[in-house]
Design a protein around this motif. Sequence first.
Motif, PDB file in Angstrom:
ATOM      1  N   LEU A  72       8.527  95.617  33.638  1.00 50.67           N
ATOM      2  CA  LEU A  72       8.245  95.660  35.102  1.00 50.67           C
ATOM      3  C   LEU A  72       7.796  94.333  34.788  1.00 50.67           C
ATOM      4  CD1 LEU A  72       6.779  99.516  36.278  1.00 50.67           C
ATOM      5  CD2 LEU A  72       8.364  97.669  37.359  1.00 50.67           C
ATOM      6  N   ASP A  73       6.577  93.856  34.753  1.00 51.11           N
ATOM      7  CA  ASP A  73       6.766  92.313  34.941  1.00 51.11           C
ATOM      8  C   ASP A  73       6.949  91.410  34.485  1.00 51.11           C
ATOM      9  OD1 ASP A  73       3.753  93.537  35.381  1.00 51.11           O
ATOM     10  OD2 ASP A  73       3.566  93.016  32.875  1.00 51.11           O
ATOM     11  N   GLU A  74       8.028  91.823  33.707  1.00 50.89           N
ATOM     12  CA  GLU A  74       9.647  90.367  33.738  1.00 50.89           C
ATOM     13  C   GLU A  74      10.483  90.803  34.821  1.00 50.89           C
ATOM     14  OE1 GLU A  74      12.110  87.623  32.407  1.00 50.89           O
ATOM     15  OE2 GLU A  74       9.842  88.307  32.391  1.00 50.89           O
ATOM     16  N   LEU A  75      10.422  91.910  36.051  1.00 50.87           N
ATOM     17  CA  LEU A  75      11.303  91.879  36.508  1.00 50.87           C
ATOM     18  C   LEU A  75      11.266  91.386  37.499  1.00 50.87           C
ATOM     19  CD1 LEU A  75      13.981  92.896  37.708  1.00 50.87           C
ATOM     20  CD2 LEU A  75      12.504  95.127  38.061  1.00 50.87           C
ATOM     21  N   ARG A  85      11.989 101.088  41.822  1.00 48.38           N
ATOM     22  CA  ARG A  85      10.832 101.330  42.686  1.00 48.38           C
ATOM     23  C   ARG A  85      11.147  99.865  42.992  1.00 48.38           C
ATOM     24  NH1 ARG A  85       5.812 105.385  42.847  1.00 48.38           N
ATOM     25  NH2 ARG A  85       8.269 106.758  42.965  1.00 48.38           N
ATOM     26  N   THR A  86      11.061  98.713  42.266  1.00 50.69           N
ATOM     27  CA  THR A  86      10.723  97.459  41.962  1.00 50.69           C
ATOM     28  C   THR A  86      11.554  96.514  42.799  1.00 50.69           C
ATOM     29  OG1 THR A  86       9.018  97.649  40.012  1.00 50.69           O
ATOM     30  CG2 THR A  86      10.175  95.744  40.954  1.00 50.69           C
ATOM     31  N   PHE A 129       0.635 100.832  46.617  1.00 49.13           N
ATOM     32  CA  PHE A 129       0.135 102.317  47.586  1.00 49.13           C
ATOM     33  C   PHE A 129       0.378 103.023  46.870  1.00 49.13           C
ATOM     34  CE2 PHE A 129       0.576  98.638  51.265  1.00 49.13           C
ATOM     35  CZ  PHE A 129      -0.548  98.691  51.418  1.00 49.13           C
ATOM     36  N   ASP A 130       0.996 103.162  45.840  1.00 51.96           N
ATOM     37  CA  ASP A 130       1.439 104.400  45.064  1.00 51.96           C
ATOM     38  C   ASP A 130       0.785 104.642  44.128  1.00 51.96           C
ATOM     39  OD1 ASP A 130       2.417 102.241  42.649  1.00 51.96           O
ATOM     40  OD2 ASP A 130       4.149 102.869  42.723  1.00 51.96           O
ATOM     41  N   ARG A 152      -0.036  99.035  40.432  1.00 57.27           N
ATOM     42  CA  ARG A 152       0.018  97.648  40.890  1.00 57.27           C
ATOM     43  C   ARG A 152       0.615  96.788  40.980  1.00 57.27           C
ATOM     44  NH1 ARG A 152       3.364  97.270  36.138  1.00 57.27           N
ATOM     45  NH2 ARG A 152       4.332  95.018  37.315  1.00 57.27           N
ATOM     46  N   ALA A 153      -1.012  95.639  40.304  1.00 50.02           N
ATOM     47  CA  ALA A 153      -0.666  94.218  41.302  1.00 50.02           C
ATOM     48  C   ALA A 153       0.638  93.855  41.221  1.00 50.02           C
ATOM     49  CB  ALA A 153      -1.204  93.172  39.479  1.00 50.02           C
TER      50      ALA A 153
END
Length: 561
Positions: free
Chosen positions: A7-10, A75-76, A552-553, A557-558
Amino acid sequence: MTAPARLDELERLLGDPSDDGNPTGAAAALAADEKDEVFGAAERALDAYCLNAEFVPRRHGGRLAGADDLIQVLRTVFRRDPSLGLGYGVSSFISSVNVWASGSPTQTRWVADTLLSNQKIASAYHELAHGNDFSRAEFAARPGTSGGWRLTGRKEVVTNVKRARGLVLLARTDERPGSRSHSQILVDKHTLPDGAMRDLARYPSVGMRGVQLGGIEFTDCPVDDEAVVGRPGQGIETALRSFQLTRTAIPSMLAGVLDSGLRSTMDFAADRRLYGHRVADQPEVRRLLVDAYLDLLICDSLGLVAARALHLLPGQTSMYASAVKYLVAKRLMDSMHQLSLVLGAHFYLREGRYAIFQKLLRDLAPAGFGHAARVACLGTMLPQVPLLARRGWVHPEPADPALFRIGEELPELPFERLRVSAGGLDGLAGSLGAAVDRLDDGSEQQRLRRLAEQFRAELGDLAEAGAALHPSDLGVDARVEVLDLPARYATVLAASACLNVWLARDDDPAWVTAALDRLARSLGRPGDDRPGDHREPLYQELAARHAERRSFDLSRRALPG
């Protein structure tokens, strides 16, 4: 690489969506949308990430392990551009799950290799003449005189049909009526003879304008015997099993649209002044913002729990998947509409800081139908209601608590154990009563107990009404009041998911109390006796997340920016 690291990489590859100079940001997404074009720069970024690997199970060389992780990754993408989420990836996801569920080793290897090389596969079930009733599809596969099959017919409004390397086609292989009349056919377009297939014109659309929606026509097109996915006549059964994954995951992915819509509305409410005061300071505006925030948490709880059920309760997810498709899609769309009231005339604007909202709103609408309309989902749930009423809702057994530990590692997806019917079993409903029994005597948990008891009473009422249904009530022409039973049941499932997720997380009870109150009132139940107590704390939490650039979920996540 772990799911959080991916997720961070995306997020890094896609950058800050609010940066007008970002080639994969909101301004660029809007520009592509205005031209009805594919969002090329963002697709190249997803190629670099190899997003398709998220759809390929690990045993076939991909990254797909937990359905809940898949939801978070997609979702990202949907948070930034729903057209990108659907047009780049989800169409391949919908197609590939049929092959993972029933395909031969050769087919699964070919699909995995195709996706992992950043090529696309399209799924063609429906035909315009028959809408959601794909069991009436006329597209035909007939045995060839010297073996193999001959394909004849049209498929319309198919995502990526022109640029896809592979197609999964639902074809009639038997003229006799019944559930064994259709098969799924896997086609490699590169192997077809010239003139046997032609592309039809792209269909224009109001939403998802960057998605390539086209059609295709086959004329006596030969394919090998090995093109059939599973056994001949198994096509509808495979589709219904695969739908359990797609109906669960896709609406949950689309929660990212509400996240961005809420963020844009928060920007507007903080910046805009009316009668000398910020719009955000108006009580009615705060109510609408908090309601959207609660709906997002409700949708996230139900969606992620149902996703984990695919691994842990695979025999029961036929009902859960349809409940997610119905309830999550409805709440996401209703919440975006309510947020548009805060923006007023600004939600029409196609330029400027808040222009992304109108695109998000247009793009979200297909979530209500997609490959199955919401009312169709209620119709698929209805035949199981009488058995659940007699067995699963009277003395239901609770699910394993691991179902609610969001983020905890899961066993591999058991495609072979997915069932068309839940057989009257319902662990998620059973966990509602188990959660009530876990609440202590503190004042806040007593409030939760009173709320949860309303859903336990609702389940009892549903059991009584469901057991009284006549077989004539269960068909495609079911009365509206009968279809209301699975709709109400979906709300009970959402309440159970929220309460049990909160118990597993052991965080501030404000959100779950307000969420259960909101769900109870939607059923006509009294809800909480002090419903306004949590509104201001929830708004402050929402405002803090907005200021800190956090999602907001449930994940909080930052985000870039």
